[in-house]
Each structure stands twice: as C-alpha cells, then as structure tokens.
Design an enzyme around this catalytic site. Structure first.
Site, PDB file in Angstrom:
ATOM      1  N   LYS A  22       0.836  -1.214   0.000  1.00  0.00           N
ATOM      2  CA  LYS A  22       0.000   0.000   0.000  1.00  0.00           C
ATOM      3  C   LYS A  22       0.866   1.259   0.000  1.00  0.00           C
ATOM      4  CE  LYS A  22      -1.704   1.525   4.123  1.00  0.00           C
ATOM      5  NZ  LYS A  22      -1.561   2.930   4.503  1.00  0.00           N
ATOM      6  N   ASN A  23       1.885   1.285   0.835  1.00  0.00           N
ATOM      7  CA  ASN A  23       2.668   2.513   0.994  1.00  0.00           C
ATOM      8  C   ASN A  23       3.576   2.799  -0.200  1.00  0.00           C
ATOM      9  OD1 ASN A  23       1.416   2.914   3.387  1.00  0.00           O
ATOM     10  ND2 ASN A  23       3.188   2.429   4.680  1.00  0.00           N
ATOM     11  N   ARG A  92      -5.415  10.390   4.022  1.00  0.00           N
ATOM     12  CA  ARG A  92      -4.252  11.205   4.397  1.00  0.00           C
ATOM     13  C   ARG A  92      -3.241  11.275   3.254  1.00  0.00           C
ATOM     14  NH1 ARG A  92      -0.696  13.573   7.887  1.00  0.00           N
ATOM     15  NH2 ARG A  92       1.381  13.081   7.163  1.00  0.00           N
ATOM     16  N   CYS A 116      -6.552  11.832  12.059  1.00  0.00           N
ATOM     17  CA  CYS A 116      -5.365  11.011  12.229  1.00  0.00           C
ATOM     18  C   CYS A 116      -5.583  10.085  13.396  1.00  0.00           C
ATOM     19  CB  CYS A 116      -4.165  11.890  12.517  1.00  0.00           C
ATOM     20  SG  CYS A 116      -3.902  13.106  11.252  1.00  0.00           S
ATOM     21  N   ARG A 121      -0.257  14.313  12.978  1.00  0.00           N
ATOM     22  CA  ARG A 121       0.596  14.037  11.817  1.00  0.00           C
ATOM     23  C   ARG A 121       0.703  15.291  10.970  1.00  0.00           C
ATOM     24  NH1 ARG A 121      -0.850   7.993   9.706  1.00  0.00           N
ATOM     25  NH2 ARG A 121       0.989   8.295   8.425  1.00  0.00           N
ATOM     26  N   PRO A 122       1.647  16.162  11.312  1.00  0.00           N
ATOM     27  CA  PRO A 122       1.756  17.433  10.600  1.00  0.00           C
ATOM     28  C   PRO A 122       2.303  17.256   9.184  1.00  0.00           C
ATOM     29  CG  PRO A 122       3.520  17.231  12.222  1.00  0.00           C
ATOM     30  CD  PRO A 122       2.675  15.991  12.335  1.00  0.00           C
ATOM     31  N   ILE A 123       2.186  18.303   8.375  1.00  0.00           N
ATOM     32  CA  ILE A 123       2.721  18.249   7.006  1.00  0.00           C
ATOM     33  C   ILE A 123       3.702  19.389   6.767  1.00  0.00           C
ATOM     34  CG2 ILE A 123       0.834  16.971   5.918  1.00  0.00           C
ATOM     35  CD1 ILE A 123      -0.260  19.717   4.974  1.00  0.00           C
ATOM     36  N   ASP A 124       4.224  19.933   7.883  1.00  0.00           N
ATOM     37  CA  ASP A 124       5.126  21.090   7.754  1.00  0.00           C
ATOM     38  C   ASP A 124       6.356  20.775   6.891  1.00  0.00           C
ATOM     39  OD1 ASP A 124       5.601  19.370  10.018  1.00  0.00           O
ATOM     40  OD2 ASP A 124       7.240  20.694  10.597  1.00  0.00           O
ATOM     41  N   LEU A 125       6.888  19.552   6.994  1.00  0.00           N
ATOM     42  CA  LEU A 125       8.096  19.230   6.216  1.00  0.00           C
ATOM     43  C   LEU A 125       7.785  19.176   4.716  1.00  0.00           C
ATOM     44  CD1 LEU A 125       9.522  16.444   8.570  1.00  0.00           C
ATOM     45  CD2 LEU A 125      10.401  18.778   8.311  1.00  0.00           C
ATOM     46  N   ASP A 309       5.213   0.603  11.852  1.00  0.00           N
ATOM     47  CA  ASP A 309       4.015  -0.111  11.380  1.00  0.00           C
ATOM     48  C   ASP A 309       3.996  -1.582  11.799  1.00  0.00           C
ATOM     49  OD1 ASP A 309       3.101   2.194  10.274  1.00  0.00           O
ATOM     50  OD2 ASP A 309       3.504   1.660   8.190  1.00  0.00           O
ATOM     51  N   ARG A 401      -7.942  -1.229   5.600  1.00  0.00           N
ATOM     52  CA  ARG A 401      -7.202  -0.131   4.960  1.00  0.00           C
ATOM     53  C   ARG A 401      -5.793  -0.554   4.563  1.00  0.00           C
ATOM     54  NH1 ARG A 401      -6.369   4.254   8.504  1.00  0.00           N
ATOM     55  NH2 ARG A 401      -4.929   4.674   6.810  1.00  0.00           N
TER      56      ARG A 401
HETATM   57  C1  UD1 Z   1       4.571   6.754   6.135  1.00  0.00           C
HETATM   58  C2  UD1 Z   1       3.702   5.529   6.000  1.00  0.00           C
HETATM   59  C3  UD1 Z   1       3.215   5.059   7.363  1.00  0.00           C
HETATM   60  C4  UD1 Z   1       4.405   4.868   8.299  1.00  0.00           C
HETATM   61  C5  UD1 Z   1       5.290   6.094   8.331  1.00  0.00           C
HETATM   62  C6  UD1 Z   1       6.564   5.911   9.131  1.00  0.00           C
HETATM   63  C7  UD1 Z   1       2.714   5.899   3.819  1.00  0.00           C
HETATM   64  C8  UD1 Z   1       1.470   6.126   3.036  1.00  0.00           C
HETATM   65  N1  UD1 Z   1       2.573   5.856   5.144  1.00  0.00           N
HETATM   66  O1  UD1 Z   1       3.742   7.774   6.686  1.00  0.00           O
HETATM   67  O2  UD1 Z   1       2.506   3.833   7.201  1.00  0.00           O
HETATM   68  O3  UD1 Z   1       3.914   4.630   9.608  1.00  0.00           O
HETATM   69  O4  UD1 Z   1       5.679   6.455   6.980  1.00  0.00           O
HETATM   70  O5  UD1 Z   1       7.283   4.836   8.644  1.00  0.00           O
HETATM   71  O6  UD1 Z   1       3.781   5.709   3.269  1.00  0.00           O
HETATM   72  N2  UD1 Z   1       6.326  14.523  10.443  1.00  0.00           N
HETATM   73  C9  UD1 Z   1       6.389  15.867  10.731  1.00  0.00           C
HETATM   74  N3  UD1 Z   1       6.159  16.751   9.710  1.00  0.00           N
HETATM   75  C10 UD1 Z   1       5.864  16.356   8.443  1.00  0.00           C
HETATM   76  C11 UD1 Z   1       5.804  14.988   8.159  1.00  0.00           C
HETATM   77  C12 UD1 Z   1       6.037  14.085   9.183  1.00  0.00           C
HETATM   78  O7  UD1 Z   1       6.634  16.257  11.866  1.00  0.00           O
HETATM   79  O8  UD1 Z   1       5.677  17.223   7.566  1.00  0.00           O
HETATM   80  C13 UD1 Z   1       6.543  13.537  11.533  1.00  0.00           C
HETATM   81  C14 UD1 Z   1       5.302  12.694  11.795  1.00  0.00           C
HETATM   82  O9  UD1 Z   1       4.413  13.343  12.672  1.00  0.00           O
HETATM   83  C15 UD1 Z   1       5.904  11.452  12.408  1.00  0.00           C
HETATM   84  C16 UD1 Z   1       7.219  11.314  11.654  1.00  0.00           C
HETATM   85  O10 UD1 Z   1       7.508  12.596  11.112  1.00  0.00           O
HETATM   86  O11 UD1 Z   1       6.142  11.639  13.764  1.00  0.00           O
HETATM   87  C17 UD1 Z   1       7.211  10.256  10.567  1.00  0.00           C
HETATM   88  O12 UD1 Z   1       6.288  10.605   9.588  1.00  0.00           O
HETATM   89  P1  UD1 Z   1       6.483  10.259   8.045  1.00  0.00           P
HETATM   90  O13 UD1 Z   1       7.771   9.551   7.833  1.00  0.00           O
HETATM   91  O14 UD1 Z   1       6.234  11.502   7.265  1.00  0.00           O
HETATM   92  O15 UD1 Z   1       5.303   9.248   7.830  1.00  0.00           O
HETATM   93  P2  UD1 Z   1       4.225   9.291   6.665  1.00  0.00           P
HETATM   94  O16 UD1 Z   1       4.881   9.597   5.360  1.00  0.00           O
HETATM   95  O17 UD1 Z   1       3.052  10.102   7.099  1.00  0.00           O
END
Ligand code: UD1
Length: 428
Positions: A22-23, A92, A116, A121-125, A309, A401
């Site tokens: 899926k990912n 998401r 969430c 789960r922020p998207i700032d990055l 996961d 899912r």
């Molecule tokens: C992806 C996987 C998810 C897995 C995760 C970590 C997909 C669709 N999902 O999620 O199943 O659990 O990787 O292996 O591929 N963070 C920030 N800011 C951001 C983005 C992330 O602070 O802009 C933080 C998150 O809150 C979290 C950490 O970074 O604590 C890891 O998140 P991230 O690696 O981005 O996971 P996803 O891509 O959401």
C-alpha cells in the site's frame, strides 16, 4: 461495521503470497499523473485507500480501468489541479498529490488531510520542502493553495527523514529548473520503488535508498502509445504481520513475494524471540519455538530501523513471550491504543510516555475487543489467533485499509477466522 471472529489455538501452517505494498502503491498512483505514456500497474493492492486515490485521480481527469491483473492508467487528458475535498479529507495520502500536481500544472489546491488515528501528523516538512523549490503556498479556509509556476531546484535538508515529505519533494522536483538535492531523506524501500517508477516514466532520480536523493529537473520523452509496466514492491508490513501470526500460534509458514532485506530488523527480533527464520530471495520461512522468549528492546525508527508499522504486532507477540520485553515508540506518539484492548485478553504491561514494559503471560483468553487503528487492529487479530476461545475484533474495516482480505490469507494458513458485516468505511 465489520467484525472479525477468531477462534484461537490453531498453529498456522502453509504458504502465503504477500500482496503489493500500500505505501508504495499510493505515491506511485499519485506520480502517475506525470506520465506521458499509459501505465500498467501490477500488484496494486485492492484496498480502500487505493480506491480513494483512484477516485481522486479520476476527478483530476486520469482514466483508469482494470487490464487483466493490472490497472491501466492514462493521464494524457488530466485537466484539473483542484483536489476533490471530501475524498482528500478521507485519505491522508492525498497529500502526495501536491508534488505531482505542481509538477504537471504549476498549481495545486488541496485540503488539509483528514483525521489522524496515530497522533498528530503534521505536514510542515512537505510544505517547507515545496516552498524551497519556489512554490508559493497560501492557506485559506482549510485549503492549501500552491503556485509553483516557477519551480527551481534547491538544496533541501529535512529536519526529519519523513517518508511522505521525501516523496512529495521528489515528485515536485522533476519539473524544477536544475537539480534538487534532498538531504536526510527517508531511506524506506518504498522511496526506491517510487524512484524506480519515476525513472521508467522519464524522470532523472538518483540516490534513492540513501539519505541523499538527487533529482535532475526535466523528463525524457516516452512513447505516448506504448504502456509502461511497473510492479508494486511486496508489502513488508503484511509480511511482518503474517510472520508474527505464525510465531504467536506456534506455527510454521513460508511467505512468497517477500523481500527478506526489507524486513531484516523484524526478522532479527523474531530470531531473538526464539523463531527459526530462513530467508531466500523473495521467500521467507519461519518456524516458531515451543514458547516465545522475551525481546529485550524494540525501538521504532526510520528505515532501516524497526518499523513503527510493525510495533503493534510485536507488542501482541511480546504479551506471550517468556520474560520482560521493552518497546519504545519513537516515530508516532499515541500509537499504543491496542494496549488496553490486549489487557482485556489477559496481557500485562506498564507504559510511561513512549515506553512500554511487557511482562509475558503464558496464555491470552478470547474477548470482545475494538480495533482503534489499522496496525493495532491487525495486532488484536493476531492475539485472537493465539488466545484460548473466541475473540471478536470490532471495527475491523480499519484493518481493511492496509490488508487485502486479511481473514482470507489467515484462513488459507489454517486459521479459524471469519468476518461479520461489510468492509466499507471511510478512513477516520
Ligand atoms: C509513512 C507511511 C506510514 C508509516 C510512516 C513511518 C505511507 C502512506 N505511510 O507515513 O505507514 O507509519 O511512513 O514509517 O507511506 N512529520 C512531521 N512533519 C511532516 C511529516 C512528518 O513532523 O511534515 C513527523 C510525523 O508526525 C511522524 C514522523 O515525522 O512523527 C514520521 O512521519 P512520516 O515519515 O512523514 O510518515 P508518513 O509519510 O506520514
């Protein structure tokens, strides 16, 4: 509302094939809007999140239809960059569309991704990376409005190796002028699968699988009439889940379409618990010991560390292991919601912040429990397989899912498990 009814006590045995990941499928589907040729995508798992992503693509003008075992995608007439709001909120991973839409149209409009279940789960990055490529981002009324008409390559250092942010930046950068370097990039195998797909459709990506990914702007022309085939990589989390199930039931199974190196950290922990694990190319075999031993420490980390996961499934495993096991969840806060449900089945543990100390018990007993999130729900199902008597896992649609008919795969390995109710439910 769906439930899984599990009658425990049957050691799993036999061979199962692991589905596509899926990912990996979700970002690849998002990237398909960049392709000038039709795409034949194989091993795309049949999951609710994938259906939602296909509906989003359809709303943007990307055609898709089944083609034998594959999905045929045609983005040649894609004509919209405003994401459908309801669907974006439901999924998401809709955030993955920002990068490809900006690359294709120079603009993108998206809603903030919806609820969430595993913490904030922020998207700032994602947004900071895109703005470093020259994207002007405004936030209005819950919408993210992106103007990327002047994309320029940049040197981007991620504060954290976020999987999604790395993927989003990669997909936007293919249309930038010049080179983009992503430092402290995520190294997950799904990044390599996305990069392999991007290269097939004409993009210039190198360094994927390392912490420095380089994208040269521009795309090679590909034949608009010749379909490009891609097979989605095997799902390493599904593989790890099935191996845990075999370990917890005292079973013996083989998995086909599993890449041992992708799950090396999990295999090491299964060996530590006393399992015999043999790995060959694309195949893993596991035989459980009479009694599982404690796992001294599991710390979730970005790849190649232990995957968050698989934390819940190993939590379930440790409830039955002799001795004391420790689990530290470093990636997501609030990811121990399966714990209190497992206590209802006889598990014993204490938690302080992100650390759990489990004291293994010799048996779990069947109970009525509720899935709180996708992986936690899978963990409860595994506990049910190992428990005495009957376990009902409610809200099992959450499990759907991430697992393609988990109960059918487990049944094929001898488990006594059935479903009550339908599968359909939006992501919370
Ligand atoms: C992806 C996987 C998810 C897995 C995760 C970590 C997909 C669709 N999902 O999620 O199943 O659990 O990787 O292996 O591929 N963070 C920030 N800011 C951001 C983005 C992330 O602070 O802009 C933080 C998150 O809150 C979290 C950490 O970074 O604590 C890891 O998140 P991230 O690696 O981005 O996971 P996803 O891509 O959401």
């Amino acid at each position: 509302m769906a439930s899984l009814i599990v009658t425990g006590g049957v050691p799993l045995s036999g061979t199962a094939r692991v589905s596509g990941a899926k990912n990996a499928a979700l970002p690849i589907l998002a990237a398909s809007i960049l392709a000038r040729s039709p795409i034949l995508l194989y091993d795309c798992p049949k999951l609710r999140d994938v259906e939602n992503m296909l509906s989003i693509l359809a709303a943007l003008g990307v055609k898709h239809e089944p083609a034998g075992e594959a999905i045929l995608l045609d983005a040649s007439r894609a004509d919209a960059y405003v994401m459908p709001q309801g669907l974006s909120k439901a999924l998401r991973s809709s955030i993955f569309m920002l990068g490809p839409l900006i690359a294709r149209f120079g603009s993108a409009v998206c809603t903030f991704p919806g609820g969430c279940e595993i913490g904030h789960r922020p998207i700032d990055l994602h947004l900071r990376g895109l703005s470093m490529l020259g994207v002007r981002i405004r936030e209005e009324h819950g919408l993210i409005l992106c103007d990327g008409s002047d994309l320029t390559g940049a040197d981007i250092h991620l504060d954290y190796p976020s999987v999604g942010a790395t993927e989003n930046i990669m997909m936007a950068a293919v249309a930038a002028k010049g080179d983009t370097v992503i430092r402290n990039a995520a190294r997950e195998p799904e990044i390599e699968d996305l990069a392999a797909f991007l290269r097939k459709i004409g993009c210039f990506v190198t360094g994927d699988g390392t912490s420095t990914v380089v994208i040269r702007g521009g795309m090679k022309r590909t034949d608009p009439h010749a379909p490009i085939a891609h097979r989605v990589m095997p799902d390493r989390i599904v593989a790890g889940t099935l191996l845990c199930a075999a370990a917890m039931t005292g079973g013996e199974i083989a998995l086909d379409n599993a890449v041992p190196t992708h799950i090396a950290s999990a295999l090491a922990k299964l060996r530590e618990a006393g399992c015999t694990v043999t790995a060959a190319e694309n195949r893993v075999f596991l035989r459980a010991p009479k009694r599982l031993r404690e796992i001294k420490l599991i710390e979730t980390l970005p790849y190649p560390g232990f995957p968050t996961d698989l934390q819940a499934q190993f939590f379930a495993l440790c409830t039955l292991a002799e001795g004391t096991s420790i689990i530290v969840e470093n990636v997501f806060e609030n990811r121990f919601k399966h714990g209190p449900e497992l206590i209802r089945m006889g598990a014993s543990y204490t938690q302080k912040d992100r650390t759990v100390i489990l004291r293994g018990v010799s048996r779990l007993t069947g109970a009525r429990v509720t899935a709180k999130d996708l992986r936690g729900g899978a963990a409860l199902t595994l506990a049910g397989l190992a428990a005495e008597g009957e376990t009902t896992v409610e809200d099992a649609e959450l499990i759907d899912r991430g697992y393609e008919r988990l109960e059918e795969t487990l049944s094929s390995l001898g488990a006594r498990i059935r479903r009550l109710g339908s599968t359909a439910k939006e992501e919370p």
